[in-house]
Motif scaffolding. Structure first.
Motif, short mmCIF file in Angstrom:
data_model
loop_
_atom_site.label_atom_id
_atom_site.label_comp_id
_atom_site.label_asym_id
_atom_site.label_seq_id
_atom_site.Cartn_x
_atom_site.Cartn_y
_atom_site.Cartn_z
N HIS A 169 0.82 -1.21 0.00
CA HIS A 169 0.00 0.00 0.00
C HIS A 169 0.86 1.28 0.00
O HIS A 169 0.53 2.28 -0.64
CB HIS A 169 -0.91 -0.03 1.23
CG HIS A 169 -1.82 1.13 1.37
ND1 HIS A 169 -2.99 1.24 0.68
CD2 HIS A 169 -1.73 2.26 2.13
CE1 HIS A 169 -3.58 2.38 1.00
NE2 HIS A 169 -2.83 3.02 1.88
N HIS A 183 1.09 4.56 -2.54
CA HIS A 183 1.06 6.01 -2.29
C HIS A 183 2.21 6.71 -3.03
O HIS A 183 2.04 7.81 -3.55
CB HIS A 183 1.14 6.30 -0.79
CG HIS A 183 -0.20 6.25 -0.10
ND1 HIS A 183 -1.25 7.06 -0.47
CD2 HIS A 183 -0.66 5.50 0.93
CE1 HIS A 183 -2.30 6.81 0.32
NE2 HIS A 183 -1.97 5.86 1.17
N SER A 189 -0.49 9.98 6.16
CA SER A 189 -1.92 9.69 6.11
C SER A 189 -2.44 9.46 7.51
O SER A 189 -1.77 9.80 8.49
CB SER A 189 -2.14 8.45 5.23
OG SER A 189 -1.67 7.32 5.91
N ASP A 206 -6.69 7.23 -0.17
CA ASP A 206 -6.63 5.84 -0.66
C ASP A 206 -7.45 5.66 -1.94
O ASP A 206 -8.59 6.10 -2.02
CB ASP A 206 -7.11 4.89 0.43
CG ASP A 206 -6.09 4.76 1.55
OD1 ASP A 206 -4.95 5.26 1.37
OD2 ASP A 206 -6.42 4.15 2.58
ZN ZN Z 1 -3.24 5.00 2.60
#
Ligand code: ZN
Ligand code: KG4
Length: 375
Positions: free
Chosen positions: A118, A122, A147, A343
């Protein structure tokens, strides 16, 4: 069909936290669709993400979200060249929904499956945005991923160029306690400004004096590229205890939120100048800390490119402060658009592309991993 003959279509799937997302991206640079189903309305009344509710909602949304991403892209499943899915880090129950669905799709269609970190997603959100604007960032770069779940600094390089398979990441530092977005969310909760906290604090801060409340510079011993935001959150709590006159307005805002009145105008109308000053001072302290450590990391690593990504990258003050600080230092700073900051699955499809090109295909035994460091 919407792709050219050389383009490779990656279907991205993201379900690590509280957004169910799917996207179709051509060769890591052209977004054909990006659909995000947010669960904010579900988690709002708890003031944070409730993991059990999140996984249940992912289960409900994943099939329609993927279908909509394909429809918007004007392609069918047989046109897709590979399926890229977020493998971790994140909430395990949420991740499992995306990973299981991705595995089943890949198996049923006989398509390659790509597991994406993940955080790498980003980072690629910024590269994807810059490419789609034909502004290719020069690597190596320092990337701040900031985040609700993460505040991390990475050194990003790609020895064979930005399109190549060989991206490498080195961790320069990270938060030792709360993530910056988490601090925004907790402070907003203390002040009864709703959830998530970042957008509303961002909107209220320009109405306050950032010198109104003194928060000393945030200190961390040891690694200068580590962060710590739990101290400032506690400082806000103590400030509120020392200023009981702010309680009645907190109660009035809570009543407004309970009625469903969460617009910035209503909440601002129920906030004294002292509260607006507190919000502005909190934001100033957090933004100054994020910017100064990131710029110091770029300077220490002799890097001229800075990438900023993650939900907090949507913050207006952060964008302004980076832009002001970058110019005189000869730094080039890149942000994703707001849609790509939070996201989404386009970033997962984009990060999956170089892995696909280099043949990093996962077996059907791929597992979701709640804790999955990038480097
Ligand atoms: Zn995230
Ligand atoms: O990347 P993201 O959607 O999900 C996580 O992986 O956490 O980020 C969500 C976080 C929340 O903490 C939210 O308050 C914060 O990003 N955020 C902001 C802004 N917009 C979202 N923080 C500061 N200013 C904003 N404009």
């Amino acid at each position: 069909m919407a792709k050219s003959s050389q383009e490779k279509l990656i279907l991205g799937i993201e379900s690590s936290c509280d957004e169910t997302a799917a996207a179709v991206v051509a060769s890591g640079r052209r977004i054909l669709s990006s659909v995000v189903a947010s669960q904010i309305a579900i988690h709002r009344k708890y003031g944070g993400v409730v993991p059990e509710l999140a996984s249940r909602e992912h289960l409900r949304r994943i099939v329609p979200v993927v279908r909509e991403a394909l429809e918007q892209a004007g392609v069918g499943l047989p046109d897709v060249d590979a399926i890229a899915v977020t493998r971790g880090p994140g909430l395990i129950g949420s991740l499992l929904v995306g990973v299981t669905y991705g595995k089943v799709l890949a198996l049923a269609l006989g398509k390659p499956l790509i597991g994406v970190n993940h955080l790498e997603g980003h980072i690629h959100a910024v590269l994807l945005e810059a490419r789609s604007e034909k502004r290719e960032p020069q690597l190596p770069a320092v990337c701040l991923v900031v985040s609700g779940g993460h505040t991390l600094l990475y050194h990003v390089s790609s020895p064979q160029g930005n399109d190549s398979a060989g991206f490498t990441y080195a961790r320069l530092g990270g938060t030792r306690d709360d993530a910056a977005g988490e601090a925004y969310d907790k402070v907003a909760k203390m002040l009864a400004l709703g959830y998530p906290g970042g957008p509303i604090l961002d909107q209220l801060a320009p109405h306050g004096d950032p010198r109104g409340v003194r928060f000393g510079p945030i200190k961390t011993r040891g690694n200068p590229f580590d962060f710590s935001f739990s101290g400032i959150k506690t400082a806000v709590l103590y400030h509120l205890r020392r200023n009981p006159q702010l309680q009645p307005e907190i109660e009035a805002r809570q009543e407004a939120l309970n009625r469903g009145d969460r617009s910035a105008e209503v909440l601002r109308g129920l906030s004294s100048q002292a509260t607006l000053d507190l919000v502005a001072s909190f934001q100033r302290a957090v933004v100054d800390d994020l910017v100064s450590r990131t710029i110091a990391a770029a300077s220490e690593n002799s890097v001229r490119t800075v990438l900023v990504s993650g939900g907090v990258a949507a913050n207006s003050e952060l964008r302004r402060t980076f832009a002001t600080a970058a110019g005189p230092r000869g730094l080039d700073v890149f942000f994703p658009s707001r849609h790509l900051s939070t996201d989404n699955a386009a970033m997962i499809a984009a990060a999956g592309y170089p892995r696909f090109v280099s043949g990093l295909i996962e077996p059907a035994t791929l597992n979701a991993e709640a804790s999955f460091p990038l480097a």
